[in-house]
Design a protein around this motif. Structure first.
Motif, PDB file in Angstrom:
ATOM      1  N   GLN A 118      10.525   7.375  -5.555  1.00  0.00           N
ATOM      2  CA  GLN A 118       9.509   6.369  -5.854  1.00  0.00           C
ATOM      3  C   GLN A 118      10.197   5.048  -6.159  1.00  0.00           C
ATOM      4  O   GLN A 118      11.322   5.033  -6.660  1.00  0.00           O
ATOM      5  CB  GLN A 118       8.683   6.792  -7.078  1.00  0.00           C
ATOM      6  CG  GLN A 118       7.934   8.096  -6.848  1.00  0.00           C
ATOM      7  CD  GLN A 118       7.467   8.716  -8.148  1.00  0.00           C
ATOM      8  OE1 GLN A 118       8.224   8.820  -9.098  1.00  0.00           O
ATOM      9  NE2 GLN A 118       6.217   9.143  -8.168  1.00  0.00           N
ATOM     10  N   ALA A 119       9.487   3.953  -5.869  1.00  0.00           N
ATOM     11  CA  ALA A 119      10.090   2.652  -6.130  1.00  0.00           C
ATOM     12  C   ALA A 119       9.013   1.598  -6.358  1.00  0.00           C
ATOM     13  O   ALA A 119       7.882   1.722  -5.882  1.00  0.00           O
ATOM     14  CB  ALA A 119      10.992   2.233  -4.971  1.00  0.00           C
ATOM     15  N   GLU A 120       9.433   0.572  -7.045  1.00  0.00           N
ATOM     16  CA  GLU A 120       8.568  -0.586  -7.279  1.00  0.00           C
ATOM     17  C   GLU A 120       8.518  -1.435  -6.016  1.00  0.00           C
ATOM     18  O   GLU A 120       9.530  -1.619  -5.338  1.00  0.00           O
ATOM     19  CB  GLU A 120       9.142  -1.417  -8.425  1.00  0.00           C
ATOM     20  CG  GLU A 120       8.328  -2.632  -8.762  1.00  0.00           C
ATOM     21  CD  GLU A 120       8.918  -3.419  -9.913  1.00  0.00           C
ATOM     22  OE1 GLU A 120       8.705  -4.633  -9.939  1.00  0.00           O
ATOM     23  OE2 GLU A 120       9.608  -2.826 -10.764  1.00  0.00           O
ATOM     24  N   ALA A 121       7.333  -1.938  -5.716  1.00  0.00           N
ATOM     25  CA  ALA A 121       7.170  -2.833  -4.567  1.00  0.00           C
ATOM     26  C   ALA A 121       5.822  -3.529  -4.688  1.00  0.00           C
ATOM     27  O   ALA A 121       4.917  -3.039  -5.372  1.00  0.00           O
ATOM     28  CB  ALA A 121       7.249  -2.059  -3.256  1.00  0.00           C
ATOM     29  N   GLU A 122       5.718  -4.652  -4.033  1.00  0.00           N
ATOM     30  CA  GLU A 122       4.443  -5.353  -3.946  1.00  0.00           C
ATOM     31  C   GLU A 122       3.722  -4.814  -2.711  1.00  0.00           C
ATOM     32  O   GLU A 122       4.174  -5.020  -1.591  1.00  0.00           O
ATOM     33  CB  GLU A 122       4.653  -6.868  -3.842  1.00  0.00           C
ATOM     34  CG  GLU A 122       5.279  -7.483  -5.086  1.00  0.00           C
ATOM     35  CD  GLU A 122       4.426  -7.298  -6.342  1.00  0.00           C
ATOM     36  OE1 GLU A 122       3.175  -7.417  -6.254  1.00  0.00           O
ATOM     37  OE2 GLU A 122       5.015  -7.036  -7.408  1.00  0.00           O
ATOM     38  N   ILE A 123       2.631  -4.121  -2.927  1.00  0.00           N
ATOM     39  CA  ILE A 123       1.854  -3.526  -1.847  1.00  0.00           C
ATOM     40  C   ILE A 123       0.494  -4.221  -1.809  1.00  0.00           C
ATOM     41  O   ILE A 123      -0.318  -4.059  -2.718  1.00  0.00           O
ATOM     42  CB  ILE A 123       1.647  -2.009  -2.058  1.00  0.00           C
ATOM     43  CG1 ILE A 123       2.978  -1.300  -2.327  1.00  0.00           C
ATOM     44  CG2 ILE A 123       0.892  -1.404  -0.881  1.00  0.00           C
ATOM     45  CD1 ILE A 123       3.974  -1.372  -1.202  1.00  0.00           C
ATOM     46  N   PRO A 124       0.229  -4.988  -0.775  1.00  0.00           N
ATOM     47  CA  PRO A 124      -1.030  -5.729  -0.726  1.00  0.00           C
ATOM     48  C   PRO A 124      -2.222  -4.826  -0.411  1.00  0.00           C
ATOM     49  O   PRO A 124      -2.074  -3.778   0.215  1.00  0.00           O
ATOM     50  CB  PRO A 124      -0.801  -6.725   0.408  1.00  0.00           C
ATOM     51  CG  PRO A 124       0.185  -6.055   1.294  1.00  0.00           C
ATOM     52  CD  PRO A 124       1.068  -5.244   0.379  1.00  0.00           C
ATOM     53  N   ALA A 125      -3.374  -5.245  -0.861  1.00  0.00           N
ATOM     54  CA  ALA A 125      -4.635  -4.584  -0.505  1.00  0.00           C
ATOM     55  C   ALA A 125      -5.418  -5.529   0.395  1.00  0.00           C
ATOM     56  O   ALA A 125      -5.322  -6.749   0.264  1.00  0.00           O
ATOM     57  CB  ALA A 125      -5.441  -4.267  -1.763  1.00  0.00           C
ATOM     58  N   LYS A 126      -6.133  -4.949   1.310  1.00  0.00           N
ATOM     59  CA  LYS A 126      -7.046  -5.694   2.186  1.00  0.00           C
ATOM     60  C   LYS A 126      -6.349  -6.722   3.076  1.00  0.00           C
ATOM     61  O   LYS A 126      -6.932  -7.731   3.437  1.00  0.00           O
ATOM     62  CB  LYS A 126      -8.161  -6.331   1.374  1.00  0.00           C
ATOM     63  CG  LYS A 126      -8.973  -5.302   0.602  1.00  0.00           C
ATOM     64  CD  LYS A 126     -10.092  -5.949  -0.157  1.00  0.00           C
ATOM     65  CE  LYS A 126     -10.838  -4.910  -0.957  1.00  0.00           C
ATOM     66  NZ  LYS A 126     -11.931  -5.491  -1.705  1.00  0.00           N
ATOM     67  N   ARG A 127      -5.057  -6.473   3.388  1.00  0.00           N
ATOM     68  CA  ARG A 127      -4.346  -7.273   4.381  1.00  0.00           C
ATOM     69  C   ARG A 127      -3.241  -6.421   4.985  1.00  0.00           C
ATOM     70  O   ARG A 127      -2.796  -5.433   4.397  1.00  0.00           O
ATOM     71  CB  ARG A 127      -3.807  -8.574   3.791  1.00  0.00           C
ATOM     72  CG  ARG A 127      -2.494  -8.455   3.068  1.00  0.00           C
ATOM     73  CD  ARG A 127      -1.795  -9.825   2.968  1.00  0.00           C
ATOM     74  NE  ARG A 127      -0.606  -9.796   2.172  1.00  0.00           N
ATOM     75  CZ  ARG A 127       0.596  -9.414   2.603  1.00  0.00           C
ATOM     76  NH1 ARG A 127       0.770  -8.989   3.833  1.00  0.00           N
ATOM     77  NH2 ARG A 127       1.641  -9.433   1.802  1.00  0.00           N
TER      78      ARG A 127
END
Length: 164
Positions: A118-127
């Motif tokens: 598992q890792a930290e990341a910026e995961i966008p929603a609705k794009r």
């Protein structure tokens, strides 16, 4: 060798009674909802393509914030495969991107957690966001968008060295 995959091909195996190929934010996509009847996630894979080592690239989007979207690879059967998935609702948290080997239809994230899983990341929603997974033997590196540093490195794929 780069192999483009046609989303409307009849070579797809889709485990989701509500699945459909449709347009989403300007791109053609396979839309999966999962099956509430048997509580299994939606799954789609290309049945006539054998993947061992190489690079998987695709664009992923979720139409809702709370979701689990990902890529299955080295699929041996509908119940046994490697899985990298993303959680827009966990964006920026330690478990926003996860590796989850699926054995006999069971997700095993409870057994495979922490660094390397598992890792930290910026995961966008609705794009849409771009995903690159570099697979070499037992190792997988996951890159998001145009990053030069992987968001997640899995040093030991749990299904072992194989193809599917």
């Amino acid at each position: 060798m780069k192999i483009p995959i046609d989303l409307s091909s009849d070579h797809w195996v889709i485990r989701d009674e509500k699945a459909k190929v449709q347009e989403y934010r300007g791109k053609t996509a396979i839309f999966l909802e999962g099956s509430p009847r048997d509580l299994r996630p939606g799954l789609a894979y290309f049945k006539d393509l054998v993947f061992e080592n190489g690079i998987i690239e695709c664009d992923i989007a979720s139409s809702v914030r709370r979701s689990y979207v990902g890529i299955a690879f080295r699929v041996q059967s509908e119940d046994n495969y490697e899985l990298i998935y993303f959680e827009p609702h966990r964006s920026g948290k330690w478990d926003a991107v996860q590796y989850d080997p699926v054995f006999n239809g069971s997700n095993t994230w409870q057994l495979h957690h922490g660094p390397g899983y598992q890792a930290e990341a910026e995961i966008p929603a609705k794009r849409w966001f771009h995903v690159t997974i570099v697979v070499q033997d037992l190792r997988a590196e996951v890159y998001l968008d145009d990053a030069s540093i992987p968001s997640l490195v899995v040093d030991e794929l749990q299904h072992g060295y194989g193809k599917g």
